[in-house]
Design a protein around this motif. Structure first.
Motif, PDB file in Angstrom:
ATOM      1  N   TYR A 436       0.824  -1.209   0.000  1.00  0.00           N
ATOM      2  CA  TYR A 436       0.000   0.000   0.000  1.00  0.00           C
ATOM      3  C   TYR A 436       0.862   1.264   0.000  1.00  0.00           C
ATOM      4  N   ARG A 437       0.294   2.332  -0.589  1.00  0.00           N
ATOM      5  CA  ARG A 437       0.830   3.683  -0.433  1.00  0.00           C
ATOM      6  C   ARG A 437      -0.080   4.429   0.528  1.00  0.00           C
ATOM      7  N   TRP A 438       0.482   4.821   1.662  1.00  0.00           N
ATOM      8  CA  TRP A 438      -0.256   5.633   2.631  1.00  0.00           C
ATOM      9  C   TRP A 438       0.016   7.097   2.323  1.00  0.00           C
ATOM     10  N   ASP A 439      -1.018   7.795   1.842  1.00  0.00           N
ATOM     11  CA  ASP A 439      -0.922   9.208   1.479  1.00  0.00           C
ATOM     12  C   ASP A 439      -1.134  10.033   2.746  1.00  0.00           C
ATOM     13  N   LEU A 440      -0.103  10.781   3.153  1.00  0.00           N
ATOM     14  CA  LEU A 440      -0.183  11.534   4.397  1.00  0.00           C
ATOM     15  C   LEU A 440      -0.926  12.853   4.234  1.00  0.00           C
ATOM     16  N   THR A 441      -1.206  13.256   3.001  1.00  0.00           N
ATOM     17  CA  THR A 441      -1.997  14.480   2.811  1.00  0.00           C
ATOM     18  C   THR A 441      -3.486  14.211   3.001  1.00  0.00           C
ATOM     19  N   THR A 442      -3.918  13.006   2.696  1.00  0.00           N
ATOM     20  CA  THR A 442      -5.340  12.652   2.821  1.00  0.00           C
ATOM     21  C   THR A 442      -5.593  11.607   3.900  1.00  0.00           C
ATOM     22  N   ASN A 443      -4.526  11.056   4.478  1.00  0.00           N
ATOM     23  CA  ASN A 443      -4.626   9.969   5.445  1.00  0.00           C
ATOM     24  C   ASN A 443      -5.461   8.813   4.895  1.00  0.00           C
ATOM     25  N   THR A 444      -5.127   8.410   3.681  1.00  0.00           N
ATOM     26  CA  THR A 444      -5.809   7.282   3.041  1.00  0.00           C
ATOM     27  C   THR A 444      -4.770   6.336   2.437  1.00  0.00           C
ATOM     28  N   LEU A 445      -5.178   5.104   2.238  1.00  0.00           N
ATOM     29  CA  LEU A 445      -4.374   4.152   1.471  1.00  0.00           C
ATOM     30  C   LEU A 445      -4.705   4.396   0.011  1.00  0.00           C
ATOM     31  N   ALA A 446      -3.985   5.337  -0.577  1.00  0.00           N
ATOM     32  CA  ALA A 446      -4.347   5.876  -1.879  1.00  0.00           C
ATOM     33  C   ALA A 446      -4.062   4.909  -3.020  1.00  0.00           C
ATOM     34  N   GLN A 447      -3.100   4.022  -2.842  1.00  0.00           N
ATOM     35  CA  GLN A 447      -2.784   3.030  -3.868  1.00  0.00           C
ATOM     36  C   GLN A 447      -2.534   1.691  -3.197  1.00  0.00           C
ATOM     37  N   GLY A 448      -2.750   0.630  -3.935  1.00  0.00           N
ATOM     38  CA  GLY A 448      -2.455  -0.705  -3.443  1.00  0.00           C
ATOM     39  C   GLY A 448      -2.303  -1.660  -4.606  1.00  0.00           C
ATOM     40  N   ILE A 449      -1.465  -2.667  -4.430  1.00  0.00           N
ATOM     41  CA  ILE A 449      -1.290  -3.678  -5.457  1.00  0.00           C
ATOM     42  C   ILE A 449      -1.142  -5.035  -4.770  1.00  0.00           C
ATOM     43  N   ARG A 450      -1.829  -6.030  -5.317  1.00  0.00           N
ATOM     44  CA  ARG A 450      -1.777  -7.358  -4.714  1.00  0.00           C
ATOM     45  C   ARG A 450      -0.503  -8.077  -5.124  1.00  0.00           C
ATOM     46  N   LEU A 451       0.218  -8.564  -4.106  1.00  0.00           N
ATOM     47  CA  LEU A 451       1.412  -9.350  -4.340  1.00  0.00           C
ATOM     48  C   LEU A 451       1.101 -10.845  -4.335  1.00  0.00           C
ATOM     49  N   ASN A 452       0.246 -11.257  -3.392  1.00  0.00           N
ATOM     50  CA  ASN A 452      -0.135 -12.664  -3.271  1.00  0.00           C
ATOM     51  C   ASN A 452      -1.370 -12.753  -2.386  1.00  0.00           C
ATOM     52  N   ALA A 453      -1.751 -13.977  -2.028  1.00  0.00           N
ATOM     53  CA  ALA A 453      -2.977 -14.171  -1.241  1.00  0.00           C
ATOM     54  C   ALA A 453      -2.802 -13.782   0.214  1.00  0.00           C
ATOM     55  N   GLY A 454      -1.561 -13.575   0.651  1.00  0.00           N
ATOM     56  CA  GLY A 454      -1.299 -13.165   2.022  1.00  0.00           C
ATOM     57  C   GLY A 454      -1.022 -14.335   2.945  1.00  0.00           C
ATOM     58  N   LEU A 455      -0.248 -14.058   3.991  1.00  0.00           N
ATOM     59  CA  LEU A 455       0.067 -15.065   5.000  1.00  0.00           C
ATOM     60  C   LEU A 455       0.700 -14.389   6.195  1.00  0.00           C
ATOM     61  N   GLY A 456       0.712 -15.102   7.336  1.00  0.00           N
ATOM     62  CA  GLY A 456       1.447 -14.623   8.484  1.00  0.00           C
ATOM     63  C   GLY A 456       2.930 -14.790   8.244  1.00  0.00           C
ATOM     64  N   GLN A 457       3.710 -13.742   8.493  1.00  0.00           N
ATOM     65  CA  GLN A 457       5.133 -13.834   8.219  1.00  0.00           C
ATOM     66  C   GLN A 457       5.921 -12.876   9.093  1.00  0.00           C
ATOM     67  N   ALA A 458       7.223 -13.157   9.201  1.00  0.00           N
ATOM     68  CA  ALA A 458       8.110 -12.244   9.910  1.00  0.00           C
ATOM     69  C   ALA A 458       8.228 -10.938   9.120  1.00  0.00           C
ATOM     70  N   TYR A 459       8.655  -9.898   9.807  1.00  0.00           N
ATOM     71  CA  TYR A 459       8.619  -8.564   9.219  1.00  0.00           C
ATOM     72  C   TYR A 459       9.729  -8.358   8.198  1.00  0.00           C
ATOM     73  N   THR A 460       9.410  -7.610   7.141  1.00  0.00           N
ATOM     74  CA  THR A 460      10.311  -7.418   6.006  1.00  0.00           C
ATOM     75  C   THR A 460      10.393  -5.938   5.643  1.00  0.00           C
ATOM     76  N   PRO A 461      11.396  -5.535   4.864  1.00  0.00           N
ATOM     77  CA  PRO A 461      11.550  -4.132   4.485  1.00  0.00           C
ATOM     78  C   PRO A 461      10.846  -3.800   3.172  1.00  0.00           C
ATOM     79  N   THR A 462      10.653  -2.521   2.930  1.00  0.00           N
ATOM     80  CA  THR A 462      10.326  -1.994   1.604  1.00  0.00           C
ATOM     81  C   THR A 462      11.418  -0.999   1.245  1.00  0.00           C
ATOM     82  N   TRP A 463      11.628  -0.784  -0.069  1.00  0.00           N
ATOM     83  CA  TRP A 463      12.685   0.137  -0.505  1.00  0.00           C
ATOM     84  C   TRP A 463      12.403   0.610  -1.920  1.00  0.00           C
TER      85      TRP A 463
END
Length: 483
Positions: A436-463
């Protein structure tokens, strides 16, 4: 294509995680590649493995650590950032230290363009050019190549780099290492510095802390450097069990590794020592004014809903301000206050981080959030009102309900999240399988893209890459997202 490099964990030596280029829109997955060839799922389908932060050169080569076996074994790949095409690949001999959760294996780029990764026996493996299709990794040994070469097996079995690497502006490398057993050089667990020419110095953690009960650097704790590069900050702890995983934050001279300051890390609510868990990936983060932020787990698990605390200190490690109401397994991102147009306070910078409130732990209801916090202002903590904590400037709830819950939301699964000052937004992935892109001007999740179906996992970075491309890791795969 040339642009700004992403050097390592949290991008820079202060781990602030701010992109210096506008990120592209989250429109399509341009390519994907595994970061783990043998992921180990739990019986419930969770993936409790930390993955290291890849790096990106100024020429937009993405350098990716790849786990090759069930319990370890690593190679490093260089891929074209635009297409994902493989440019080069090299195996390493790195062996993981004694651990519970698998630690992250993290490459590092220096400002001079050199690439470093961890090797066995406490070695650094150095490649002069991360872009070139040809090239090899050469070893550097902080305690001397002659010592290592006289008995490699003994050192490989006893000396382990147990933190990510950090570089200063001159290309000196800093890291923590753990010693498990005897070795011919008489090494004990400590912090090392290696110059670009390969000359190494080190100091034992017990000596640096002035406390014989301190036994190692905290697992996965990347050293941080002060803004002037003169001081190294790193956390150290007393052992491997939950009862002994407490300790100190150290400030060391970045040239001599002499101790400049130290501070015991305490629980703001219960008092006494906070827990410095080896299952986490929290690292010190340095603000523009020199303040140092470091996340800890509460002394008694669940007394703060397993959220821990974000402690803050001045450059000399004197406690200042109030803690943040979340600190476990996260390194906050530092953002200019101007990224939040609605902010009217006095601080010049704010902190952004995950703000989970885990269901079933203490009073946690599973209302997992992201938050922007003001380190210079306070409010009563919602969980322990007797404690004043950093004021919440903005929060946003995870958008996806947990399975079987009518209120709880899927967790935000990041340990450091990239911020985009130009677009006033933050990029974070969630356990629902979305980025997700969290837009701080509107406080909304302004964009999102599905990577997979999701799962519980250890924490990872974005860059973010040199061309503004966005990267995330989810379910043992790296995803490259483009407009």
């Amino acid at each position: 294509m040339t642009g700004p490099a992403w050097f390592g964990y949290g991008r820079n030596a202060q781990h602030t995680a701010a992109s210096t280029i506008a990120s592209q829109d989250l429109v399509r997955i341009a390519w994907t590649t595994p970061v783990d060839l043998a992921p180990q799922y739990t019986a419930s389908g969770a993936l409790l493995t930390h993955y290291g932060s890849p790096v990106v050169t100024t020429n937009n080569t993405v350098i990716i650590p790849v786990k090759t076996g069930a319990s370890g074994g690593y190679r490093v790949e260089g891929r074209n950032g635009a297409s994902g095409a493989l440019i080069w690949s090299a195996n390493t001999d790195y062996a993981t230290p004694p651990r519970n959760w698998l630690p992250p294996y993290s490459p590092l780029l220096t400002a001079q363009g050199r690439l470093y990764v961890q090797g066995a026996g406490g070695k650094l493996l150095v490649r002069t050019d991360g872009d070139a299709a040809s090239g090899t990794f050469a070893p550097q040994v902080f305690y001397g190549a002659a010592n290592y070469n006289a008995n490699p097996a003994a050192f490989d079995a006893s000396v382990f780099i147990n933190t990510p690497l950090t570089a200063d502006a001159q290309g000196n490398i800093f890291f923590g290492f753990q010693v498990a057993g005897t070795n011919p050089a008489g090494l004990v667990s400590g912090i090392a510095r290696v110059t670009p020419s390969g000359t190494g110095t080190w100091v034992g953690v017990a000596a640096a802390a002035g406390d014989a009960s301190i036994v190692k650097p905290v697992m996965n704790c990347a050293p941080a450097l002060s803004n002037d590069g003169a001081t190294v900050y790193i956390a150290v702890n007393r052992g491997a069990t939950s009862a002994t995983q407490n300790g100190m934050l150290l400030a060391l001279d970045s040239t001599t590794l002499a101790t400049r300051a130290s501070v015991a890390l305490l629980d703001p609510f219960l008092g006494g020592p906070a827990r410095l868990s080896d299952d986490g990936t929290a690292t010190p983060v340095v603000g523009p004014d020199g303040r140092v932020f470091y996340g800890v787990l509460e002394r008694t698990f669940g007394s703060h809903n397993a959220r821990g605390w974000l402690l803050q200190f001045d450059a000399a490690l004197n406690p200042v301000g109030v803690p943040g109401s979340f600190g476990w397994d996260v390194s906050p991102s530092v953002i200019p206050a101007s990224m939040v147009p609605s902010y009217t306070g006095d601080s010049t910078y704010l902190l952004a981080q995950k703000y989970n409130n885990y269901a079933g732990v203490g009073t946690g209801l599973g209302l997992n959030q992201l938050a922007v916090l003001d380190p210079g202002a306070s409010q009563a903590d919602a969980i322990t009102p007797s404690v004043q904590v950093m004021r919440e400037v903005l929060t946003i709830l995870g958008p996806t309900l947990d399975a079987g819950s009518t209120t709880g939301r899927r967790e935000w699964c990041i340990n450091t999240m990239v911020t985009d000052p130009e677009r006033k937004s933050i990029l974070a992935n969630n356990e629902d399988g979305m980025l997700y892109r969290w837009d701080l001007t509107t406080n909304t999740l302004a964009q999102g893209i599905r990577l997979n179906a999701g799962l519980g996992q250890a924490y990872t970075p974005t860059w973010v890459g040199a061309d503004g491309g966005v990267y995330a890791i989810s379910d043992a795969k790296l995803y490259a997202i483009r407009a």
